[in-house]
Design an enzyme around this catalytic site. Structure first.
Site, short mmCIF file in Angstrom:
data_model
loop_
_atom_site.label_atom_id
_atom_site.label_comp_id
_atom_site.label_asym_id
_atom_site.label_seq_id
_atom_site.Cartn_x
_atom_site.Cartn_y
_atom_site.Cartn_z
CE LYS A 182 -1.75 2.72 3.01
NZ LYS A 182 -1.82 4.04 2.28
CD GLU A 256 13.05 3.96 8.27
OE1 GLU A 256 12.98 4.90 9.09
OE2 GLU A 256 12.95 4.11 7.05
CB CYS A 290 13.08 8.49 8.55
SG CYS A 290 11.44 8.13 7.92
CD GLU A 387 10.46 12.23 11.87
OE1 GLU A 387 11.32 11.75 11.13
OE2 GLU A 387 9.46 11.60 12.25
#
Length: 476
Positions: A182, A256, A290, A387
């Site tokens: 997906k 992750e 990331c 983040e």
């Protein structure tokens, strides 16, 4: 002296974007049962295409197709034969590299130079690399008879749509698994073009299935009883939800997740080289990375000089049309992500940090944010803890190596870090003490298919890439 660059746009004519796209299930495009959605160009907010949305019934069809292909074709197939398909896919990716790069930049907003020179070459390299492993799995160190898990559910993010697809699909197929993938709802187009590449490579039907949709589609896929493996790249919040879903089941997860990487610059570092690494670490892909080096830790004695050089370099960054070959910083991927970047940047000013951006003319339409650096940042500030996932750098200082390591590790994340120094002993001393899955020395954001990648703590668990990346798709 600042050079002015004439526009150098890449033609979009190499890509034929359809008005609508279906799901890719069992080797064919098919309608979805959910409400179709639109994907837009983040650089100008124009609608690119209407995309089918998979409901639970569609997800079930895709998983069943993957199971059938695993049981009857792909699982029993000798590794050397599977390798031929992976090699074929890699070659087709290379042949259609310009088409893929242009489509990625249009749908994602990243500069064409990055799509063309980084993303697509790495995609082909991953398929080439794992093709080489397909007939050598019993020599990988995971036992003499490692076997595939079965059906892999894979959910990927919008920051590297095609590259994350390759990170997931290549090792899964090499190990003998079949896949239901997906893509992110804001960037589905290169995944759907990859479906066409699978057909061109004559991959057996059902080996790769692609279901498009938003969070509900992903949740249905992860929760499906017919799935043996779940691989996810994305936010820590969604990663925790997935971990709760698969807990107590036979499903083997790889997560992750987010990061808040420290880029540590010691006083003896080559400053111009370090500045280039800092810029690459946080402004590459608009900071939608990331492992972005979003926290700069600079030794106090050189902080002023480094910041002067950094600001001078930032003033040369070109923000604008992602299809212009001169562009350094493209468009933010979505209105929602732009709102988050703005909200966290505003909090930095409210908490007392000093904000600076170079003079920058942003386009009138689309989602744009100027490269930004914050100084006077405290470890308690949100911009130092959360983040941001945008082109925003927080600068902190340190005096001793021990203080640098303490500040670098003062985060719930542990995905990556950078070290800049001319002393090899200092590199090793620092790297051994950092709780980060990947540590770069005198460079940043370097990737290779043969090198494992992954994090500690809230950055997830498991490794992707290299020999280590095989283990996630094998029953060992």
């Amino acid at each position: 002296m600042v050079f002015e660059y004439a526009p150098a746009p890449e033609s979009a004519s190499v890509v034929g974007i359809r008005e609508s796209y279906g799901l890719f299930v069992d080797g064919a495009f098919t309608r979805g049962g959910g409400e179709p959605f639109k994907t837009i160009n983040p650089a100008d907010e124009t609608v690119l295409a209407e995309v089918a949305c998979a409901d639970e019934g569609d997800v079930d069809r895709a998983v069943r197709a993957a199971r059938k292909a695993f049981d009857k074709v792909w699982g029993p197939m000798p590794g050397a034969e599977r390798a031929k398909y992976l090699y074929r896919i890699a070659r087709i990716v290379q042949e259609r590299s310009r088409e893929l790069a242009v489509l990625e930049s249009i749908d994602n907003g990243k500069p064409i130079r990055e799509s063309r020179d980084v993303d697509v070459p790495l995609v082909a390299a991953h398929f080439f690399y794992y093709a080489g492993w397909a007939d050598k799995l019993r020599h990988a160190g995971f036992g003499t008879d490692p076997r595939p898990l079965g059906v892999a559910a894979q959910v990927i993010p919008w920051n590297f749509p095609l590259l994350m697809l390759a990170w997931k699909i290549a090792p899964a197929l090499a190990c003998g698994n079949t896949v239901v993938l997906k893509p992110a709802e804001t960037t589905p187009l290169t995944a759907l073009l990859f479906a066409d590449i699978c057909r061109q490579a004559e991959l057996p039907p059902g080996v790769v299935n692609i279901v498009t949709g938003a969070g509900a589609t992903g949740r249905a896929l992860v929760a499906h009883d017919g799935v043996d493996k779940v691989a996810f790249t994305g936010s820590t919040e969604v990663g925790k939800e997935i971990a709760r879903t698969v807990a107590g089941t036979r499903k083997k997860p790889t997560l992750e997740l987010g990061g808040k990487a420290a880029n540590i610059v010691y006083a003896d570092a080559a400053l111009d080289q370090a500045v280039e690494g800092i810029v690459n670490g946080i402004f590459f892909n608009q900071g939608h990375v990331c492992c972005a080096g979003s926290r700069l830790l600079v030794q106090e004695s050189i902080a002023d000089e480094l910041l002067d050089r950094l600001k001078a370099r930032m003033a040369t960054l070109r923000v604008g049309d992602p299809l212009d070959k001169n562009t350094d910083v493209g468009a933010v991927n979505s209105a929602a992500q732009l709102a988050r970047i703005r909200e966290l940047s505003a909090s930095g000013e409210q908490e007392g940090a000093t904000r600076w951006s170079p003079p920058c003319d942003l386009p009138d339409r689309g989602f744009w944010f100027a490269p930004t650096v914050f100084t006077g940042v405290a470890q308690s500030h949100r911009i130092a803890r959360e983040e941001i996932f945008g082109p925003v750098l927080s600068v902190l200082t340190f005096r001793t190596p021990d203080e640098a390591v303490t500040k670098a590790n003062n985060t719930p994340y542990g995905l990556s870090a950078g070290i800049w120094t001319e002393k090899g002993s200092q590199i090793l001393w620092t790297a051994q003490r950092l709780r980060a899955g990947v540590v770069w020395a005198n460079t940043f954001n370097k990737f290779d298919p043969a090198s494992p990648f992954g994090g500690y703590k809230e950055s997830g668990f498991g490794r992707e890439g290299g020999r280590h990346g095989l283990e996630a798709y094998l029953d060992v």
